[in-house]
Design a protein around this motif. Sequence first.
Motif, mmCIF file in Angstrom:
data_model
loop_
_atom_site.group_PDB
_atom_site.id
_atom_site.type_symbol
_atom_site.label_atom_id
_atom_site.label_comp_id
_atom_site.label_asym_id
_atom_site.label_seq_id
_atom_site.Cartn_x
_atom_site.Cartn_y
_atom_site.Cartn_z
ATOM 1 N N ASP A 41 0.831 -1.206 0.000
ATOM 2 C CA ASP A 41 0.000 0.000 0.000
ATOM 3 C C ASP A 41 0.867 1.259 0.000
ATOM 4 N N LEU A 42 1.978 1.225 0.732
ATOM 5 C CA LEU A 42 2.908 2.360 0.730
ATOM 6 C C LEU A 42 3.495 2.550 -0.669
ATOM 7 N N LYS A 43 3.824 1.432 -1.313
ATOM 8 C CA LYS A 43 4.378 1.475 -2.668
ATOM 9 C C LYS A 43 3.360 2.068 -3.643
ATOM 10 N N LYS A 44 2.120 1.613 -3.551
ATOM 11 C CA LYS A 44 1.069 2.101 -4.439
ATOM 12 C C LYS A 44 0.780 3.581 -4.205
ATOM 13 N N SER A 45 0.722 3.988 -2.954
ATOM 14 C CA SER A 45 0.363 5.361 -2.619
ATOM 15 C C SER A 45 1.378 6.371 -3.125
ATOM 16 N N SER A 46 2.661 6.024 -3.025
ATOM 17 C CA SER A 46 3.714 6.987 -3.358
ATOM 18 C C SER A 46 4.271 6.835 -4.772
ATOM 19 N N GLY A 47 4.075 5.667 -5.392
ATOM 20 C CA GLY A 47 4.660 5.426 -6.701
ATOM 21 C C GLY A 47 6.159 5.164 -6.626
ATOM 22 N N ILE A 48 6.642 4.868 -5.453
ATOM 23 C CA ILE A 48 8.062 4.648 -5.187
ATOM 24 C C ILE A 48 8.489 3.261 -5.689
ATOM 25 N N THR A 49 9.729 3.116 -6.082
ATOM 26 C CA THR A 49 10.230 1.808 -6.511
ATOM 27 C C THR A 49 10.447 0.915 -5.297
ATOM 28 N N HIS A 50 10.501 -0.377 -5.548
ATOM 29 C CA HIS A 50 10.718 -1.358 -4.478
ATOM 30 C C HIS A 50 12.021 -1.070 -3.730
ATOM 31 N N ALA A 51 13.100 -0.887 -4.472
ATOM 32 C CA ALA A 51 14.409 -0.677 -3.844
ATOM 33 C C ALA A 51 14.423 0.586 -2.985
ATOM 34 N N THR A 52 13.831 1.665 -3.494
ATOM 35 C CA THR A 52 13.817 2.926 -2.757
ATOM 36 C C THR A 52 12.953 2.803 -1.508
ATOM 37 N N LEU A 53 11.783 2.179 -1.629
ATOM 38 C CA LEU A 53 10.906 2.017 -0.472
ATOM 39 C C LEU A 53 11.577 1.185 0.609
ATOM 40 N N SER A 54 12.166 0.088 0.218
ATOM 41 C CA SER A 54 12.850 -0.784 1.173
ATOM 42 C C SER A 54 13.970 -0.030 1.893
ATOM 43 N N ASP A 55 14.758 0.708 1.134
ATOM 44 C CA ASP A 55 15.861 1.483 1.697
ATOM 45 C C ASP A 55 15.356 2.543 2.677
ATOM 46 N N ARG A 56 14.316 3.272 2.296
ATOM 47 C CA ARG A 56 13.808 4.355 3.154
ATOM 48 C C ARG A 56 13.167 3.815 4.423
ATOM 49 N N LEU A 57 12.446 2.697 4.312
ATOM 50 C CA LEU A 57 11.856 2.099 5.513
ATOM 51 C C LEU A 57 12.937 1.678 6.505
ATOM 52 N N LYS A 58 14.006 1.088 5.999
ATOM 53 C CA LYS A 58 15.123 0.701 6.878
ATOM 54 C C LYS A 58 15.741 1.927 7.530
ATOM 55 N N HIS A 59 15.932 2.985 6.755
ATOM 56 C CA HIS A 59 16.503 4.226 7.284
ATOM 57 C C HIS A 59 15.610 4.821 8.379
ATOM 58 N N LEU A 60 14.313 4.893 8.119
ATOM 59 C CA LEU A 60 13.374 5.461 9.088
ATOM 60 C C LEU A 60 13.314 4.617 10.360
ATOM 61 N N GLU A 61 13.391 3.303 10.204
ATOM 62 C CA GLU A 61 13.385 2.421 11.383
ATOM 63 C C GLU A 61 14.678 2.588 12.189
ATOM 64 N N ARG A 62 15.825 2.639 11.507
ATOM 65 C CA ARG A 62 17.115 2.849 12.193
ATOM 66 C C ARG A 62 17.138 4.151 12.982
ATOM 67 N N ASN A 63 16.450 5.151 12.467
ATOM 68 C CA ASN A 63 16.440 6.461 13.117
ATOM 69 C C ASN A 63 15.288 6.633 14.098
ATOM 70 N N GLY A 64 14.557 5.561 14.362
ATOM 71 C CA GLY A 64 13.529 5.580 15.386
ATOM 72 C C GLY A 64 12.257 6.330 15.027
ATOM 73 N N LEU A 65 12.005 6.526 13.728
ATOM 74 C CA LEU A 65 10.799 7.240 13.311
ATOM 75 C C LEU A 65 9.628 6.306 13.046
ATOM 76 N N ILE A 66 9.932 5.049 12.753
ATOM 77 C CA ILE A 66 8.871 4.068 12.517
ATOM 78 C C ILE A 66 9.187 2.775 13.243
ATOM 79 N N GLU A 67 8.138 1.976 13.427
ATOM 80 C CA GLU A 67 8.265 0.641 14.006
ATOM 81 C C GLU A 67 7.681 -0.354 13.024
ATOM 82 N N ARG A 68 8.286 -1.523 12.981
ATOM 83 C CA ARG A 68 7.848 -2.582 12.078
ATOM 84 C C ARG A 68 7.223 -3.692 12.923
ATOM 85 N N ARG A 69 6.045 -4.188 12.510
ATOM 86 C CA ARG A 69 5.353 -5.245 13.247
ATOM 87 C C ARG A 69 4.943 -6.360 12.287
#
Length: 163
Positions: A41-69
């Motif tokens: 759904d995040l991919k569809k909403s933003s039109g972001i590529t798989h590689a970019t989305l995966s990279d940004r989610l990891k970055h945001l999680e490392r920096n404590g802005l998001i949590e993964r469940r």
Amino acid sequence: MRLKSFEGMACSIAGVLDAVGDRWAFLILRDLSLGVSRYEDLKKSSGITHATLSDRLKHLERNGLIERRLYQTGPDRYEYFLSIRGWDVALVIQALAQVGDKWAVTGSAGPPLEFINKSGGSRVKLAIVDEDTGATVRLRDVRPKAGPGADDLVRWRISKVAP
């Protein structure tokens, strides 16, 4: 994501920008603040590529802005949610939306989203308020002042501000 880090810079703005990373990350945080939580759904909403989305989610999680469940096993699937720090950044997203609405980025169609108070249904907007009195302050009446964490560069920047 290959961005120069602002680490060590005595600047609250640079610190938040470093934690967020880039404009794609802001769009991911936007979607999470709206309740979009699953990868596809995040991919569809933003039109972001798989590689970019995966990279940004990891970055945001490392920096404590998001949590993964984990919500599914075999294969493992995760949902993403804003952390407390991520909700702090949601203020920035609200401010960007407010500026975009003022600039009429969607033309005469009007704002693409309206933000309302759940309890009353009226529209809300961000404003600058006096910390002591709660009174609204116009942006042109705000002046910077060196804080306790200011370094020489911060003091130099402030010296350039017209009185």
